[in-house]
Scaffold this motif. Structure first.
Motif, short mmCIF file in Angstrom:
data_model
loop_
_atom_site.label_atom_id
_atom_site.label_comp_id
_atom_site.label_asym_id
_atom_site.label_seq_id
_atom_site.Cartn_x
_atom_site.Cartn_y
_atom_site.Cartn_z
N SER A 15 20.40 -46.86 2.09
CA SER A 15 19.89 -46.08 3.22
C SER A 15 20.55 -46.44 4.55
N GLY A 16 21.75 -46.98 4.48
CA GLY A 16 22.49 -47.29 5.70
C GLY A 16 23.10 -46.05 6.33
N GLN A 17 23.16 -44.96 5.59
CA GLN A 17 23.70 -43.71 6.13
C GLN A 17 23.33 -42.56 5.21
N GLY A 18 23.79 -41.37 5.55
CA GLY A 18 23.65 -40.21 4.67
C GLY A 18 22.21 -39.89 4.33
N LEU A 19 21.98 -39.49 3.09
CA LEU A 19 20.64 -39.08 2.66
C LEU A 19 19.63 -40.21 2.77
N GLY A 20 20.02 -41.41 2.33
CA GLY A 20 19.10 -42.54 2.33
C GLY A 20 18.60 -42.86 3.72
N ARG A 21 19.50 -42.81 4.69
CA ARG A 21 19.13 -43.07 6.10
C ARG A 21 18.05 -42.07 6.54
N VAL A 36 15.32 -51.21 4.33
CA VAL A 36 16.55 -50.42 4.40
C VAL A 36 17.63 -51.22 3.68
N ASN A 37 17.88 -50.80 2.44
CA ASN A 37 18.89 -51.52 1.64
C ASN A 37 20.23 -50.81 1.75
N ASP A 38 21.28 -51.56 1.95
CA ASP A 38 22.63 -50.99 1.82
C ASP A 38 23.65 -52.10 1.67
N LEU A 39 24.49 -51.91 0.69
CA LEU A 39 25.57 -52.88 0.45
C LEU A 39 26.68 -52.71 1.47
N GLY A 40 26.73 -51.54 2.11
CA GLY A 40 27.89 -51.25 2.96
C GLY A 40 29.03 -50.83 2.06
N GLY A 41 30.24 -50.91 2.54
CA GLY A 41 31.36 -50.55 1.67
C GLY A 41 31.68 -49.08 1.76
N ALA A 72 21.43 -56.07 -0.58
CA ALA A 72 21.62 -56.25 -2.03
C ALA A 72 22.54 -55.18 -2.61
N ASN A 73 23.36 -55.60 -3.55
CA ASN A 73 24.12 -54.67 -4.38
C ASN A 73 23.18 -54.27 -5.53
N VAL A 74 22.81 -53.00 -5.59
CA VAL A 74 21.81 -52.59 -6.59
C VAL A 74 22.29 -52.81 -8.03
N THR A 150 17.70 -40.46 -8.03
CA THR A 150 18.56 -39.40 -7.47
C THR A 150 19.55 -38.94 -8.52
N THR A 151 19.37 -37.70 -8.95
CA THR A 151 20.27 -37.11 -9.92
C THR A 151 21.26 -36.21 -9.17
N SER A 152 21.85 -35.27 -9.84
CA SER A 152 22.81 -34.39 -9.18
C SER A 152 23.04 -33.15 -10.04
N ALA A 168 26.16 -40.63 -15.42
CA ALA A 168 25.20 -41.55 -14.80
C ALA A 168 24.03 -40.78 -14.21
N LYS A 169 24.32 -39.62 -13.62
CA LYS A 169 23.26 -38.86 -12.96
C LYS A 169 22.30 -38.23 -13.97
N MET A 170 22.82 -37.90 -15.15
CA MET A 170 21.93 -37.37 -16.18
C MET A 170 21.15 -38.51 -16.83
N ALA A 194 17.61 -33.72 -6.90
CA ALA A 194 18.99 -33.23 -7.06
C ALA A 194 19.40 -32.63 -5.72
N PRO A 195 20.03 -33.44 -4.86
CA PRO A 195 20.31 -32.96 -3.51
C PRO A 195 21.68 -32.27 -3.40
N THR A 196 21.84 -31.53 -2.34
CA THR A 196 23.19 -31.15 -1.94
C THR A 196 23.21 -31.27 -0.42
N ARG A 200 29.22 -38.37 4.00
CA ARG A 200 30.62 -38.81 3.81
C ARG A 200 31.07 -38.57 2.37
N MET A 201 30.07 -38.49 1.44
CA MET A 201 30.39 -38.29 0.03
C MET A 201 30.96 -36.90 -0.23
N THR A 202 30.53 -35.94 0.59
CA THR A 202 30.94 -34.56 0.33
C THR A 202 31.86 -34.01 1.43
N GLU A 203 32.16 -34.87 2.42
CA GLU A 203 33.02 -34.46 3.53
C GLU A 203 34.39 -34.04 2.98
P1 NAI Z 1 26.63 -41.80 1.16
O1 NAI Z 1 27.92 -42.32 0.68
O2 NAI Z 1 26.54 -41.23 2.53
O3 NAI Z 1 25.48 -42.90 1.02
C1 NAI Z 1 25.37 -43.72 -0.10
C2 NAI Z 1 24.99 -45.09 0.38
O4 NAI Z 1 24.79 -45.95 -0.78
C3 NAI Z 1 26.07 -45.74 1.22
O5 NAI Z 1 25.52 -46.16 2.46
C4 NAI Z 1 26.55 -46.92 0.39
O6 NAI Z 1 26.94 -48.05 1.16
C5 NAI Z 1 25.33 -47.21 -0.45
N1 NAI Z 1 25.68 -47.93 -1.69
C6 NAI Z 1 26.70 -47.65 -2.53
N2 NAI Z 1 26.74 -48.53 -3.54
C7 NAI Z 1 25.71 -49.39 -3.34
C8 NAI Z 1 25.24 -50.51 -4.06
N3 NAI Z 1 25.85 -50.90 -5.18
N4 NAI Z 1 24.15 -51.16 -3.60
C9 NAI Z 1 23.53 -50.75 -2.45
N5 NAI Z 1 23.97 -49.70 -1.72
C10 NAI Z 1 25.04 -49.02 -2.16
O7 NAI Z 1 26.19 -40.69 0.08
P2 NAI Z 1 25.00 -39.62 0.08
O8 NAI Z 1 25.62 -38.28 -0.01
O9 NAI Z 1 24.02 -39.91 1.12
O10 NAI Z 1 24.38 -39.91 -1.37
C11 NAI Z 1 23.10 -40.45 -1.60
C12 NAI Z 1 22.72 -40.22 -3.05
O11 NAI Z 1 22.63 -38.82 -3.31
C13 NAI Z 1 23.73 -40.77 -4.05
O12 NAI Z 1 23.05 -41.28 -5.18
C14 NAI Z 1 24.51 -39.55 -4.43
O13 NAI Z 1 25.12 -39.70 -5.69
C15 NAI Z 1 23.43 -38.50 -4.42
N6 NAI Z 1 23.92 -37.14 -4.31
C16 NAI Z 1 24.48 -36.70 -3.15
C17 NAI Z 1 24.90 -35.38 -3.07
C18 NAI Z 1 25.45 -34.82 -1.82
O14 NAI Z 1 25.70 -33.59 -1.79
N7 NAI Z 1 25.67 -35.61 -0.78
C19 NAI Z 1 24.82 -34.47 -4.22
C20 NAI Z 1 24.17 -35.03 -5.37
C21 NAI Z 1 23.75 -36.32 -5.40
#
Ligand code: NAI
Length: 306
Positions: A15-21, A36-41, A72-74, A150-152, A168-170, A194-196, A200-203
């Motif tokens: 949750s350091g960014q994107g959907l989790g944040r 708020v867990n995030d490995l960063g990277g 933590a690295n999940v 979180t699936t996809s 993995a998602k299934m 199942a988000p869209t 940064r993942m979809t940029e």
């Molecule tokens: P993102 O790349 O913005 O965020 C993912 C976060 O997970 C990053 O902050 C990253 O540092 C963290 N992370 C990665 N590996 C880790 C680990 N081993 N331990 C702890 N933290 C870790 O990506 P986004 O888009 O926010 O994705 C969130 C979830 O939604 C993911 O599971 C992704 O597969 C899923 N998803 C996203 C979609 C999209 O359209 N953005 C579509 C379908 C699924």
């Protein structure tokens, strides 16, 4: 009436960014205390850093909420256990777990490296297993738990270049399907997102105009609903750009074939009936398939009245 999470403790992975944040901030805004867990990277899972989680904690605190950062690295159970201990030491309970952390290692299957495959499985599937396992006894003892995996659409329907990610998602859907059966009597409910979203993942993968509509904030309400007191159970909610739907795994009613037709030719001859959507339903548990098939066989063989 507004849905709130006062007194509830939530862990949101990645949750350091994107959907989790977005999930973490909205949970905190509505009263939850949040890890708020995030490995960063980077998006491919390489590297690590603690700034992302800390900056989201700062955002939550600025809103008057309560949060702690965790790096933590999940994919590592020892680190996940330490994260759960950190939450328990701080707040004494864990009500909500949102398994969101994820990475990408896209390549066509012909070019795919097995090491990439394993890493993607490790983060998405084992990361979800690790976090859920580490919280499971806490939630059972409390007699309360809300878990999101979180699936996809990539796993549910397939996407070119994403065999590892789709697998993995299934897999987390399979995990959910059985967890709901084992967690039911402890009021642990498990649902899938199942988000869209434009992150940064979809940029660069989504046209700019669509990216602007697909904000994480439009997805988060689905997660908040799935972790509320009146949450559904075993439901896959698809969400993006403010639109919401549900995906289901269904089975056609099918047909029993006489012994002489239990051949590939018999299957071909009855293909339309086998695949017909009429009478299709969503089984609640695996054994329903066995009950249905043996029932059809007994009827067909005249062992029971029709
Ligand atoms: P993102 O790349 O913005 O965020 C993912 C976060 O997970 C990053 O902050 C990253 O540092 C963290 N992370 C990665 N590996 C880790 C680990 N081993 N331990 C702890 N933290 C870790 O990506 P986004 O888009 O926010 O994705 C969130 C979830 O939604 C993911 O599971 C992704 O597969 C899923 N998803 C996203 C979609 C999209 O359209 N953005 C579509 C379908 C699924």
């Amino acid at each position: 009436m507004s849905i709130r999470y006062d007194g509830k403790v939530a862990i949101v992975t990645g949750s350091g960014q994107g959907l989790g944040r977005s999930h973490a901030i909205e949970l905190a805004r509505r009263g939850a205390k949040v890890v708020v867990n995030d490995l960063g990277g980077s998006v491919d899972g390489s590297g690590a850093g603690s700034e992302a989680a800390q900056s989201v904690v700062a955002e939550i605190e600025a809103l008057g909420g309560e949060a702690i950062a965790n790096g933590a690295n999940v994919a590592r159970y020892d680190e996940v256990e330490a994260m759960v201990k950190q939450a328990m030491d701080q707040w004494g309970r864990i009500d909500i777990l949102v398994n969101n952390a994820g990475i990408l290692r896209d390549k066509s299957f012909a070019k795919a490296e097995l090491d990439d495959f394993k890493l993607v499985m490790d983060v998405h599937l084992m990361g979800t297993v690790n976090c859920t396992k580490a919280c499971w006894d806490v939630m059972r003892d409390q007699g309360y738990g809300r878990i999101v995996v979180t699936t996809s659409s990539s796993g549910l329907y397939g996407n070119f270049g994403q065999t590892n990610y789709g697998s993995a998602k299934m897999a987390v859907i399979g995990l959910m399907n059985t967890l709901v059966q084992e967690g039911g009597k402890y009021d642990i409910r498990v649902n899938a997102l199942a988000p869209t979203a434009g992150t940064r993942m979809t940029e660069g993968l989504i046209p700019e105009e669509a990216f602007a509509l697909l904000t994480p904030e439009t997805v988060t309400p689905a997660v908040l609903y799935m972790v509320s007191e009146d949450a559904p159970n075993k439901t896959i909610i698809c969400a993006g750009a403010g639109a919401y739907s549900v995906a289901r795994i269904v089975e056609t009613d099918g047909v029993w074939l006489r012994p002489e037709e239990q051949t590939p030719e018999g299957i071909a001859a009855h293909w339309d009936e086998i695949t017909s959507a009429e009478g299709e339903r969503q089984p609640e548990a695996g054994f329903e398939q066995t009950v249905k098939f043996t029932g059809k066989a007994m009827e067909g063989l005249g062992l029971v009245d029709k």
